[in-house]
Enzyme design. Structure first.
Site, short mmCIF file in Angstrom:
data_model
loop_
_atom_site.label_atom_id
_atom_site.label_comp_id
_atom_site.label_asym_id
_atom_site.label_seq_id
_atom_site.Cartn_x
_atom_site.Cartn_y
_atom_site.Cartn_z
CB CYS A 295 -0.53 2.28 4.21
SG CYS A 295 -2.14 1.84 3.53
CG ASP A 296 3.19 0.47 4.35
OD1 ASP A 296 2.84 0.87 5.48
OD2 ASP A 296 2.87 -0.63 3.89
CB CYS B 241 -0.92 0.00 1.22
SG CYS B 241 -1.99 1.45 1.31
#
Length: 314
Positions: free
Chosen positions: A134-135, A131
């Protein structure tokens, strides 16, 4: 209302349903779903930083504050829709049990499609990520690779290029499959390298962290190694809907087709989260969609009578 799936969408649906005074049950193969495998979460509004396991624990505690029947470690195997309005829908579980409800919320989520190469599972959350939203910030200033040249891969590479030091995009085919406007944008970025006809064969690491990957040039057969700190696998999501095929309308990608009220092709059956056609698979979006599905289920229940004979038999 019976909720199938215990991720952000399922947890939100359970809370909203219970708060409406509906008898609520939630059956989940693993409470928390994909979130349990996510480490740094920095885009959940009002929570500057948390980690997947902590968020899962908080969601479960929140659900337990209400009168919700939580059935964990239960995998749904078959949906048996009500034969006529007013009858009960049924969900058969893998353990042989059958659950019945007037209304259902399907929130079984999705799983990242994996490459299946050595090192991928070993270095998951240790440099291997799925992701970029997200990351991505965790790799600020570092070198990363994006695997996949479709829209999701190219969009991820564009997104990451504004955060990380350098991006190498590797596409298996002879050319990228993304929309031309996205490809044009990607090629305009100075810190991006594009490799086509590249087959990733291994993700390498040292001291428990990713340090590179190996790939084969599919034209020449030559082996290459790239040194980097992160690998973002962007070859698609697989919705956990195999058990629904033939019983509910799915998209060509296997997602549950829903409208803006989270209604499916079956009256009284709603769906939310990553298993549906709603775009942008994000925790905060799944939470909102789960809430919507529960409110729609409540609306359905108060507007539709139940077959008393069927209700008594159940």
């Amino acid at each position: 209302v019976l909720i199938i799936g215990g991720g952000p969408a399922g947890a939100s649906a359970a809370i909203y349903a219970a708060r409406k005074g509906i008898s609520t049950g939630i059956a989940a193969e693993r409470f928390g779903g994909q979130v349990a495998d996510t480490m740094g979460i920095e885009n959940l509004i009002s929570v500057p930083y948390t980690e997947g396991p902590k968020l899962v624990a908080a969601m479960e505690q929140n659900v337990k504050e209400y009168d919700v029947d939580i059935m964990n470690m239960q995998r749904a195997e078959k949906l048996i829709p009500a034969s006529r309005p007013g009858m009960l829908h049924q969900v058969r579980l893998e353990n042989g049990a059958t659950l019945k409800a007037r209304s259902l919320v399907l929130s079984t989520g999705a799983r990242w499609r994996q490459m299946g190469v050595p090192g991928e599972e070993e270095y998951r959350n240790k440099g291997v990520a799925y992701c970029p939203h997200c990351d991505g910030p965790l790799f600020k200033g570092k070198r990363v690779a994006v695997i996949g040249g479709g829209n999701s891969g190219v969009e991820a590479a564009i997104d990451l290029a504004g955060i990380v030091g350098h991006v190498t995009l590797i596409e298996f085919g002879a050319e990228m499959r993304a929309d031309e406007v996205l490809q044009k944008k990607l090629r305009s970025l100075k810190n991006v390298e594009i490799i086509t006809s590249g087959q990733t064969t291994e993700i390498t690491g040292e001291n428990g962290k990713v340090n590179g990957l190996n790939y084969t040039d599919r034209n020449s057969g030559e082996q290459h190694h790239i040194s980097l700190e992160g690998v973002f696998v962007q070859i698609g999501l697989v919705p956990n809907t195999e058990w629904l095929k033939g019983d509910i309308e799915l998209s060509q990608h296997g997602e549950i087709i829903v409208n803006d009220r989270n209604e499916t092709s079956i009256p009284g059956v709603f769906a939310a989260g990553d298993a549906t056609t709603v775009p942008y698979k994000q925790i905060v979006i799944s939470m909102g969609e789960g809430s919507k599905a529960a409110l729609s289920a409540f609306d359905f229940l108060i507007r539709n009578s139940v077959d008393e004979s069927e209700d008594e038999a159940a």
